[in-house]
Design a protein around this motif. Structure first.
Motif, PDB file in Angstrom:
ATOM      1  N   GLY A  66       0.827  -1.197   0.000  1.00  0.00           N
ATOM      2  CA  GLY A  66       0.000   0.000   0.000  1.00  0.00           C
ATOM      3  C   GLY A  66       0.861   1.245   0.000  1.00  0.00           C
ATOM      4  N   ARG A  67       0.317   2.321   0.480  1.00  0.00           N
ATOM      5  CA  ARG A  67       1.045   3.575   0.528  1.00  0.00           C
ATOM      6  C   ARG A  67       2.095   3.529   1.634  1.00  0.00           C
ATOM      7  N   THR A  68       3.273   4.057   1.320  1.00  0.00           N
ATOM      8  CA  THR A  68       4.344   4.122   2.314  1.00  0.00           C
ATOM      9  C   THR A  68       5.030   5.477   2.232  1.00  0.00           C
ATOM     10  N   GLY A  69       5.850   5.778   3.212  1.00  0.00           N
ATOM     11  CA  GLY A  69       6.701   6.957   3.187  1.00  0.00           C
ATOM     12  C   GLY A  69       5.969   8.261   2.925  1.00  0.00           C
ATOM     13  N   PHE A  70       6.593   9.102   2.107  1.00  0.00           N
ATOM     14  CA  PHE A  70       6.007  10.395   1.782  1.00  0.00           C
ATOM     15  C   PHE A  70       4.678  10.248   1.045  1.00  0.00           C
ATOM     16  N   THR A  71       4.536   9.203   0.251  1.00  0.00           N
ATOM     17  CA  THR A  71       3.275   9.002  -0.471  1.00  0.00           C
ATOM     18  C   THR A  71       2.128   8.866   0.517  1.00  0.00           C
ATOM     19  N   LYS A  72       2.315   8.064   1.535  1.00  0.00           N
ATOM     20  CA  LYS A  72       1.288   7.892   2.574  1.00  0.00           C
ATOM     21  C   LYS A  72       1.010   9.224   3.261  1.00  0.00           C
ATOM     22  N   ASP A  73       2.083   9.912   3.648  1.00  0.00           N
ATOM     23  CA  ASP A  73       1.925  11.190   4.342  1.00  0.00           C
ATOM     24  C   ASP A  73       1.130  12.178   3.493  1.00  0.00           C
ATOM     25  N   TYR A  74       1.484  12.291   2.229  1.00  0.00           N
ATOM     26  CA  TYR A  74       0.834  13.251   1.349  1.00  0.00           C
ATOM     27  C   TYR A  74      -0.631  12.873   1.106  1.00  0.00           C
ATOM     28  N   GLN A  75      -0.876  11.643   0.755  1.00  0.00           N
ATOM     29  CA  GLN A  75      -2.233  11.217   0.420  1.00  0.00           C
ATOM     30  C   GLN A  75      -3.174  11.238   1.618  1.00  0.00           C
ATOM     31  N   GLU A  76      -2.641  10.978   2.805  1.00  0.00           N
ATOM     32  CA  GLU A  76      -3.484  10.928   3.999  1.00  0.00           C
ATOM     33  C   GLU A  76      -3.365  12.178   4.867  1.00  0.00           C
ATOM     34  N   GLY A  77      -2.476  13.090   4.494  1.00  0.00           N
ATOM     35  CA  GLY A  77      -2.304  14.322   5.245  1.00  0.00           C
ATOM     36  C   GLY A  77      -1.837  14.097   6.672  1.00  0.00           C
ATOM     37  N   VAL A  78      -0.918  13.153   6.858  1.00  0.00           N
ATOM     38  CA  VAL A  78      -0.462  12.801   8.201  1.00  0.00           C
ATOM     39  C   VAL A  78       1.044  12.969   8.339  1.00  0.00           C
ATOM     40  N   ARG A  79       1.538  12.709   9.487  1.00  0.00           N
ATOM     41  CA  ARG A  79       2.947  12.685   9.876  1.00  0.00           C
ATOM     42  C   ARG A  79       3.705  13.917   9.417  1.00  0.00           C
ATOM     43  N   THR A  80       4.414  13.851   8.315  1.00  0.00           N
ATOM     44  CA  THR A  80       5.266  14.962   7.905  1.00  0.00           C
ATOM     45  C   THR A  80       4.462  16.161   7.417  1.00  0.00           C
TER      46      THR A  80
END
Length: 119
Positions: free
Chosen positions: A48-62
Motif C-alpha cells: 500500500g502507501r508508504t513513506g512520503f506518499t502515505k503522508d501526502y495522500q493521507e495528510g499525516v505525519r510529515t
C-alpha cells in the motif's frame, strides 16, 4: 548546510523542512509545491502507501507542523519509485534527486531525520 535552493522565490509559502537532528546545519527547505508535484500521481507499493506518499495522500505525519522522525529506508525507497516520472514543474526532478541524496547521506551516516511542513 541549510539548503534553500528549492525554496528561493517561494518565501512565505508552505514548505517542507528535512532536518538532520545530529547536525542542525544540515537541512533542506523545499517549497511544498514540489512535493505536491511529486506525489500528485501516487505510486502504490505491494504494502500500500508508504513513506512520503502515505503522508501526502493521507495528510499525516510529515504534513503537520510538529513533524515526525522518519524511517529513512522506507521514505527513500518510496521516493526512488518516482524517479523517471514526468512532472508538471521542470525543476521537480532535480528537487527529487536532492532529497534522495540528502536521505542517502543521512542513512550512511546513521543520522536521524525530522520532516515537517511549515505554513
Amino acid at each position: 548546510m541549510n539548503n534553500i535552493d528549492f525554496y528561493k522565490g517561494f518565501e512565505g509559502e508552505p514548505k517542507i523542512e528535512l532536518k538532520i537532528i545530529e547536525d542542525s546545519n544540515l537541512a533542506l527547505h523545499i517549497w511544498d509545491g514540489y512535493f505536491c508535484d511529486i506525489f500528485s500521481n501516487p505510486v502504490f507499493h505491494e504494502k500500500g502507501r508508504t513513506g512520503f506518499t502515505k503522508d501526502y495522500q493521507e495528510g499525516v505525519r510529515t504534513y503537520d507542523n510538529e513533524g515526525t522522525l522518519i524511517n529513512i529506508p522506507e521514505y527513500l525507497s518510496d521516493l526512488r519509485t518516482y524517479r523517471g516520472n514526468r512532472f508538471e514543474i521542470a525543476e521537480t526532478s532535480k528537487c527529487l534527486d536532492l532529497i534522495c541524496d540528502f536521505l542517502e547521506y543521512a542513512e550512511k551516516q546513521n543520522y536521524t531525520v525530522l520532516v515537517s511542513r511549515q505554513c
